[in-house]
Each structure stands twice: as structure tokens, then as C-alpha cells.
Design an enzyme around this catalytic site. Structure first.
Site: not given
Ligand code: C5P
Length: 313
Positions: A12, A106, A108, A110, A112-116, A148
Site C-alpha cells: 500500500k 521491502p 520497514g 512503510g 505495509g508488507g508485513g501487514s499484507a 494497517d
Molecule cells: O499497530 P502497529 O504495530 O503497526 O504500530 C506500530 C507502532 O506505530 C506502534 O507501536 C505505535 O508506536 C505507532 N502507531 C501509532 N498510532 C497508530 C498506528 C501506529 O502510534 N494509529
């Protein structure tokens, strides 16, 4: 226990990312237009009878060595399996599986690879174990895995709000807007989302732009790239540019290469440039040279997530 299911889950881009507040649970309230693009992870799930969960990852064009040191239970796809098992109250025969991931996004970045991976695993497990699970319950399982994940489970262009758990598709059923063309460039290092949000908090600001997401959503619905460009916005961008100046250099390089606008996606480190056409995107890609991980991709505004493969071979 025979059989398997696969799902191709797209990466994404965040076309908009407004931070609308800080929450008492340490997260942030967001409003983001999330748009999938044509770069896919492939996740395959094979149920197994002993209740164990295994995960194997292979990189296809991306370096996955960062995952070697990751404990299996930290992998978002494995978290997704465990969350689904819990949601199904550990029904017999609905717990263990082998997860196989082909990574093309890739790590880290941004994107969304892990979320995908998690979203794809949940699409597969729903098909295998819980076809009747209400969509709201299924999305809640995704929200427990990562912010995500629900947006990516839904597929297509999505407005994401709250911590990420409130999602809705932006393209009405039956509509197929023309795609937009982008060049995505990855500077070669991962950025920690948590670190970026912590740095953002230290600056103590909240970033909301009136009418921004509506303008962006309309342009995505119309496939109107010129209208879209001014609405691209990322509230985390200035923080990431400050801590990782290379990301800003990549953004500027995309602009010089002809992007209508360029932007950081999510908390980075990848950036993308919006192109007027496929040809313009290919030209922009060439200006970055051969050393850079950069791809010409199209948006998938009306995409859907679907499981495929024989449930029972
Ligand atoms: O939910 P996820 O594990 O992807 O989030 C990673 C980090 O990003 C969280 O630990 C938080 O610090 C930050 N985050 C946030 N607000 C969000 C999504 C992520 O502060 N809505």
C-alpha cells in the site's frame, strides 16, 4: 489436513496521512487514504493437524535477512494465525498451519508488507476455517494484529480512521476507476514506525487538513492524477526527513525526474512519485539509475483480496 490456500496481497501507499490526535493507549488517531499498488506478497497456508504454526519466508527481489533474527511469533502472519485461532475458540482442526511467504515488498518501507502478509493469512484462514465469520469480527481479528491490517484485508482504496480499525472502501461496487501510475523508491534501510511516532510526539503537533481526504478520495475515484497531486500529504514526513535526510533526497530526485508530486509513504522509508502516465513513470524510473530499488507500479483502487488454490487438492 490436506490442502492449501494462497493469497496475493498488494503493498500500500498512504496518499494522505493525517494525525488527528493522541490516544490514551499510546497510539494515535489517524485519517488516511490508503491505496494498494501492484507489488504483491504471496502467502500460502497449509493446515496441519498437530496445532503447530511454522513460517518460512523467501525474498523475491528484496532482502529478507532482517527476518532471520525475528522470533517466529513476532511475524505478523504468525500473529494473524494465532489471533484467528483464538477468535475461533481453538476449535479442533482449526489451529495449526504452515505459512509460506514470498516477499516482494521491502521491509520497514512503510509499504505495509508485513501487514499484507497478515491480511493475506487472514483471507486464507477465513476461506479454510471460517467462511461464515461476520466481516466485522474478521476485521477485528486483523486490528488486533496491527493498525494497517484491516485496511489491507478490505482491499482496494480505503479510508482508514481511528487507530486503523475503522475502514471503508472508497470505490463503490461496480466502479473501476482508471489506475494511476507511480514510481516507488526504497532507500535501502528500514525505519521503525514507533520511533517516528515518538519523534512526532516530541514535536507536539497534530496535523489535520480540512477537506484533504475528500479531495484525495474524489481524485482516486475519478482516476484524476492532476487533481490528486495537490492532495498528497503525510503528517509524518517532516519528522522522517529530519532523521533520515536520504528519504528527502529520494523525494527530490523523483520530483526532478518528472513526478507531479512525491511523498513519503507511512512512516517511510519508501517514497513515491505520482506520474502523469505510464510512460512518464518509466522515464522517471530511469532517472533514478540502476542501483536504486525503484519500481513502476499502478494503483489498484477497486482491488479485492481473494484466496485461491485448491482447498483440498
Ligand atoms: O499497530 P502497529 O504495530 O503497526 O504500530 C506500530 C507502532 O506505530 C506502534 O507501536 C505505535 O508506536 C505507532 N502507531 C501509532 N498510532 C497508530 C498506528 C501506529 O502510534 N494509529
Amino acid at each position: 489436513m490436506d490442502g492449501y490456500v494462497s493469497c496475493d496481497a498488494p503493498a500500500k501507499l498512504n496518499f494522505t496521512l493525517e494525525i488527528t490526535g493522541r490516544r490514551s493507549d499510546g497510539y494515535h488517531d489517524l485519517r488516511s487514504v490508503v491505496v494498494p499498488v501492484s507489488l504483491f506478497e504471496t502467502v500460502t497456508i497449509r493446515p496441519r493437524g498437530d496445532g503447530a504454526v511454522t513460517c518460512r519466508t523467501r525474498g523475491d527481489g528484496v532482502d529478507v535477512s532482517a527476518l532471520d533474527s525475528l522470533a517466529p511469533e513476532k511475524h505478523l502472519a504468525v500473529k494473524a494465525v494465532r489471533a484467528m485461532t483464538r477468535a475461533l475458540a481453538r476449535q479442533p482442526g482449526k489451529s495449526g498451519c504452515d505459512v509460506e511467504i514470498v516477499k516482494r515488498v521491502p521491509i520497514g518501507a512503510g509499504m505495509g508488507g508485513g501487514s499484507a502478509d497478515a491480511a493475506a493469512a487472514l483471507v486464507c484462514l477465513r476461506a479454510l476455517w471460517a467462511p461464515d465469520m461476520p466481516v466485522a469480527d474478521w476485521l477485528a481479528v486483523g486490528a488486533s494484529v496491527g493498525s494497517d491490517v484491516p485496511a489491507m484485508m478490505l482491499g482496494g482504496a480505503v479510508l482508514m480512521e481511528g487507530r486503523g480499525e475503522r475502514v471503508r472502501r472508497l470505490i463503490p461496487q461496480g466502479e473501476s476507476p482508471p489506475p494511476m501510475w507511480v514510481v516507488v523508491a526504497f532507500p535501502g534501510f528500514a525505519v521503525s514506525t514507533k520511533t517516528v511516532y515518538d519523534a512526532y510526539d516530541a514535536k507536539n503537533h497534530v496535523d489535520m487538513r480540512s477537506a484533504l481526504w475528500e479531495d484525495c478520495a474524489r481524485s482516486v475515484r475519478n482516476g484524476d492524477v492532476r487533481e490528486c497531486a495537490p492532495s498528497l500529504f503525510n503528517g509524518l514526513q517532516s519528522v522522517v526527513f529530519e532523521f533520515h535526510p536520504t528519504t528527502e533526497r529520494f523525494c527530490l530526485a523523483l520530483r526532478r525526474g518528472g513526478a507531479l508530486k512525491s511523498l513519503l509513504t507511512g512512516s517511510g522509508s519508501a517514497v513515491f512519485g505520482l506520474a502523469e502516465s505510464r510512460e512518464a513513470a518509466e522515464g522517471m524510473r530511469r532517472t533514478l539509475g540502476g542501483e536504486t530499488w525503484a519500481k513502476v507500479l499502478r494503483t489498484l483502487p477497486d482491488g479485492v483480496m481473494a484466496a485461491h488454490g485448491p482447498l483440498v487438492p
